[in-house]
Write an enzyme that holds these catalytic residues in place. Structure first.
Site, PDB file in Angstrom:
ATOM      1  N   CYS A  78       0.857  -1.182   0.000  1.00  0.00           N
ATOM      2  CA  CYS A  78       0.000   0.000   0.000  1.00  0.00           C
ATOM      3  C   CYS A  78       0.892   1.230   0.000  1.00  0.00           C
ATOM      4  O   CYS A  78       1.720   1.401   0.902  1.00  0.00           O
ATOM      5  CB  CYS A  78      -0.913  -0.015   1.229  1.00  0.00           C
ATOM      6  SG  CYS A  78      -1.903   1.481   1.391  1.00  0.00           S
ATOM      7  N   GLY A  79       0.733   2.075  -1.010  1.00  0.00           N
ATOM      8  CA  GLY A  79       1.595   3.247  -1.150  1.00  0.00           C
ATOM      9  C   GLY A  79       1.403   4.285  -0.065  1.00  0.00           C
ATOM     10  O   GLY A  79       2.359   4.744   0.560  1.00  0.00           O
ATOM     11  N   ASN A  80       0.151   4.684   0.177  1.00  0.00           N
ATOM     12  CA  ASN A  80      -0.093   5.629   1.267  1.00  0.00           C
ATOM     13  C   ASN A  80       0.248   4.993   2.615  1.00  0.00           C
ATOM     14  O   ASN A  80       0.751   5.648   3.524  1.00  0.00           O
ATOM     15  CB  ASN A  80      -1.557   6.081   1.259  1.00  0.00           C
ATOM     16  CG  ASN A  80      -1.862   6.997   0.103  1.00  0.00           C
ATOM     17  OD1 ASN A  80      -1.103   7.888  -0.224  1.00  0.00           O
ATOM     18  ND2 ASN A  80      -2.989   6.753  -0.551  1.00  0.00           N
ATOM     19  N   ASN A 121       0.928  -4.924  -6.613  1.00  0.00           N
ATOM     20  CA  ASN A 121      -0.491  -5.260  -6.519  1.00  0.00           C
ATOM     21  C   ASN A 121      -1.159  -4.852  -7.829  1.00  0.00           C
ATOM     22  O   ASN A 121      -0.660  -3.995  -8.557  1.00  0.00           O
ATOM     23  CB  ASN A 121      -1.143  -4.595  -5.292  1.00  0.00           C
ATOM     24  CG  ASN A 121      -0.989  -3.085  -5.293  1.00  0.00           C
ATOM     25  OD1 ASN A 121      -0.291  -2.505  -6.114  1.00  0.00           O
ATOM     26  ND2 ASN A 121      -1.631  -2.418  -4.356  1.00  0.00           N
ATOM     27  N   HIS A 156      -3.516  -3.346 -10.829  1.00  0.00           N
ATOM     28  CA  HIS A 156      -4.260  -2.125 -11.134  1.00  0.00           C
ATOM     29  C   HIS A 156      -4.777  -2.159 -12.564  1.00  0.00           C
ATOM     30  O   HIS A 156      -4.076  -2.570 -13.486  1.00  0.00           O
ATOM     31  CB  HIS A 156      -3.372  -0.885 -10.962  1.00  0.00           C
ATOM     32  CG  HIS A 156      -2.946  -0.650  -9.557  1.00  0.00           C
ATOM     33  ND1 HIS A 156      -3.669   0.108  -8.673  1.00  0.00           N
ATOM     34  CD2 HIS A 156      -1.874  -1.112  -8.865  1.00  0.00           C
ATOM     35  CE1 HIS A 156      -3.062   0.124  -7.502  1.00  0.00           C
ATOM     36  NE2 HIS A 156      -1.977  -0.611  -7.593  1.00  0.00           N
ATOM     37  N   ASN A 209      -7.471  -3.387  -8.248  1.00  0.00           N
ATOM     38  CA  ASN A 209      -7.745  -1.981  -7.956  1.00  0.00           C
ATOM     39  C   ASN A 209      -8.068  -1.309  -9.290  1.00  0.00           C
ATOM     40  O   ASN A 209      -7.508  -1.683 -10.329  1.00  0.00           O
ATOM     41  CB  ASN A 209      -6.515  -1.302  -7.346  1.00  0.00           C
ATOM     42  CG  ASN A 209      -6.058  -1.973  -6.067  1.00  0.00           C
ATOM     43  OD1 ASN A 209      -6.603  -1.745  -4.997  1.00  0.00           O
ATOM     44  ND2 ASN A 209      -5.034  -2.826  -6.156  1.00  0.00           N
ATOM     45  N   GLU A 214     -10.600   0.690  -4.503  1.00  0.00           N
ATOM     46  CA  GLU A 214      -9.523  -0.178  -4.048  1.00  0.00           C
ATOM     47  C   GLU A 214     -10.020  -1.589  -3.765  1.00  0.00           C
ATOM     48  O   GLU A 214     -11.059  -1.775  -3.130  1.00  0.00           O
ATOM     49  CB  GLU A 214      -8.859   0.391  -2.786  1.00  0.00           C
ATOM     50  CG  GLU A 214      -8.010   1.618  -3.043  1.00  0.00           C
ATOM     51  CD  GLU A 214      -7.018   1.873  -1.932  1.00  0.00           C
ATOM     52  OE1 GLU A 214      -6.250   0.941  -1.580  1.00  0.00           O
ATOM     53  OE2 GLU A 214      -7.011   2.992  -1.387  1.00  0.00           O
ATOM     54  N   ARG A 215      -9.257  -2.544  -4.234  1.00  0.00           N
ATOM     55  CA  ARG A 215      -9.538  -3.949  -3.955  1.00  0.00           C
ATOM     56  C   ARG A 215      -9.525  -4.175  -2.439  1.00  0.00           C
ATOM     57  O   ARG A 215      -8.548  -3.909  -1.760  1.00  0.00           O
ATOM     58  CB  ARG A 215      -8.463  -4.815  -4.624  1.00  0.00           C
ATOM     59  CG  ARG A 215      -8.592  -6.300  -4.408  1.00  0.00           C
ATOM     60  CD  ARG A 215      -7.404  -7.051  -4.979  1.00  0.00           C
ATOM     61  NE  ARG A 215      -6.144  -6.657  -4.347  1.00  0.00           N
ATOM     62  CZ  ARG A 215      -5.006  -7.356  -4.462  1.00  0.00           C
ATOM     63  NH1 ARG A 215      -4.974  -8.451  -5.192  1.00  0.00           N
ATOM     64  NH2 ARG A 215      -3.908  -6.933  -3.872  1.00  0.00           N
ATOM     65  N   CYS A 251      -4.987   6.566  -3.131  1.00  0.00           N
ATOM     66  CA  CYS A 251      -4.322   5.278  -3.298  1.00  0.00           C
ATOM     67  C   CYS A 251      -2.952   5.544  -3.903  1.00  0.00           C
ATOM     68  O   CYS A 251      -2.858   5.978  -5.057  1.00  0.00           O
ATOM     69  CB  CYS A 251      -5.145   4.354  -4.187  1.00  0.00           C
ATOM     70  SG  CYS A 251      -4.355   2.766  -4.537  1.00  0.00           S
ATOM     71  N   GLY A 252      -1.909   5.306  -3.130  1.00  0.00           N
ATOM     72  CA  GLY A 252      -0.555   5.616  -3.586  1.00  0.00           C
ATOM     73  C   GLY A 252      -0.091   4.732  -4.719  1.00  0.00           C
ATOM     74  O   GLY A 252       0.437   5.218  -5.730  1.00  0.00           O
ATOM     75  N   GLY A 289      -1.978   3.200  -6.717  1.00  0.00           N
ATOM     76  CA  GLY A 289      -2.839   3.533  -7.841  1.00  0.00           C
ATOM     77  C   GLY A 289      -2.370   4.760  -8.584  1.00  0.00           C
ATOM     78  O   GLY A 289      -2.405   4.810  -9.824  1.00  0.00           O
TER      79      GLY A 289
END
Length: 281
Positions: free
Chosen positions: A75-77, A163, A165, A196, A214-215, A223-224, A226
């Site tokens: 997860c980016g964020n 992940n 996208h 995602n 988001e998935r 979504c980072g 994303g």
């Protein structure tokens, strides 16, 4: 069992952070994470993030449970929030840069000292088998590939930032019925591990607007991974430059898809919300 937690957010994408550095096993189960993430019956968050002992030469490891109990690769964020959390935990001994083991590989966030964190998100994966998706042959890329969803054909580009996208460019992101169409993308059979989905409006070549489903979490404010995937898709389709501001409902991220090393770099905030204790049933 009572646990201590700290809540952070990155552009409104919010997480419960738990200090799990003494054990490799998360102290909260996926079922308990659903309870904690409930905005009416729990703390409220898009996910629970655990700071675990490092492995394979890294400083720490990261695991996440989404608000539906599923476990994403990265997860980016969330990793920006984790970096700030680790810095706060370490106090005077804090580093400015961490090597963090994730299910998507080693990610390296760097605290910039201005409330922002710059993250080396690695090299995006583009082959269909790597996403994974059946929109193209396993050893081919899915770029501007037609996909029928809700009786409409969308041009979809698939990117993995560790992940999956699916990115589609639209005239007006505000007009997308995200609540109804997001789940149809997420659970479409061409995405065997779900996906995602990012809907992108090109304002300028260096400025994109994005809404995301988001998935495992649904509609989120940011979504980072994303945003990173969106810029990669924009470069692949000729829609944007390699360095872009991506505007999300919760704020803006600065994304660079480097031509030199083909890595993606994300810069954005990570902010403390509150700390507390909660008893788990």
């Amino acid at each position: 069992m009572e646990i201590e937690f700290t809540k952070y957010h990155g552009l409104g994408n919010d997480f419960i952070l738990i200090d799990n550095r003494t054990d490799r096993k998360p102290m909260v189960t996926s079922e308990q994470a659903i309870q904690l993430c409930s905005r009416h019956f729990g703390i409220g968050a898009d996910g629970v993030i655990f700071a675990l002992p490092g492995q394979d030469g890294t400083d720490y490891s990261m695991r996440i449970f989404n608000s539906d109990g599923s476990e994403p690769e990265m997860c980016g964020n969330g990793i920006r929030c984790l970096a700030q959390f680790l810095s706060d935990l370490e106090g005077d001994n804090a580093k400015t840069q961490y090597r963090i083991h994730t299910l998507a590989g080693v990610i390296i966030p760097k605290l910039e000292g201005n409330g922002k964190v710059r993250v080396d998100m690695g090299i995006p994966l583009l082959m269909a088998a790597q996403i994974p998706t059946t929109l193209a042959a396993a050893d081919e890329k899915a770029i501007n590939t037609p996909l029928e969803v809700a009786l409409q054909v969308w041009q979809v580009t698939c990117v993995s930032m560790g992940n999956p996208h699916a990115i589609t460019f639209v005239e007006d992101v505000a007009a997308i019925p995200l609540e109804t169409i997001g789940p149809l993308f997420e659970h479409h059979p061409v995405f065997p591990q779900r996906t995602n989905t990012e809907f992108i409006q090109v304002v300028r070549r260096d400025y994109l607007k994005m809404r995301v489903w988001e998935r495992g979490a649904g509609i989120t404010l940011a979504c980072g991974t994303g945003a990173c995937a969106a810029v990669v898709a924009g470069v692949l389709t000729g829609n944007c430059d390699r360095a872009c501001t991506v505007e999300l409902p919760g704020g803006c991220l600065e994304i660079e898809f480097s031509e030199v090393d083909q890595r993606v770099y994300m810069t954005g905030p990570a902010e403390l919300v509150f700390t507390g204790n909660i008893s788990l049933i």
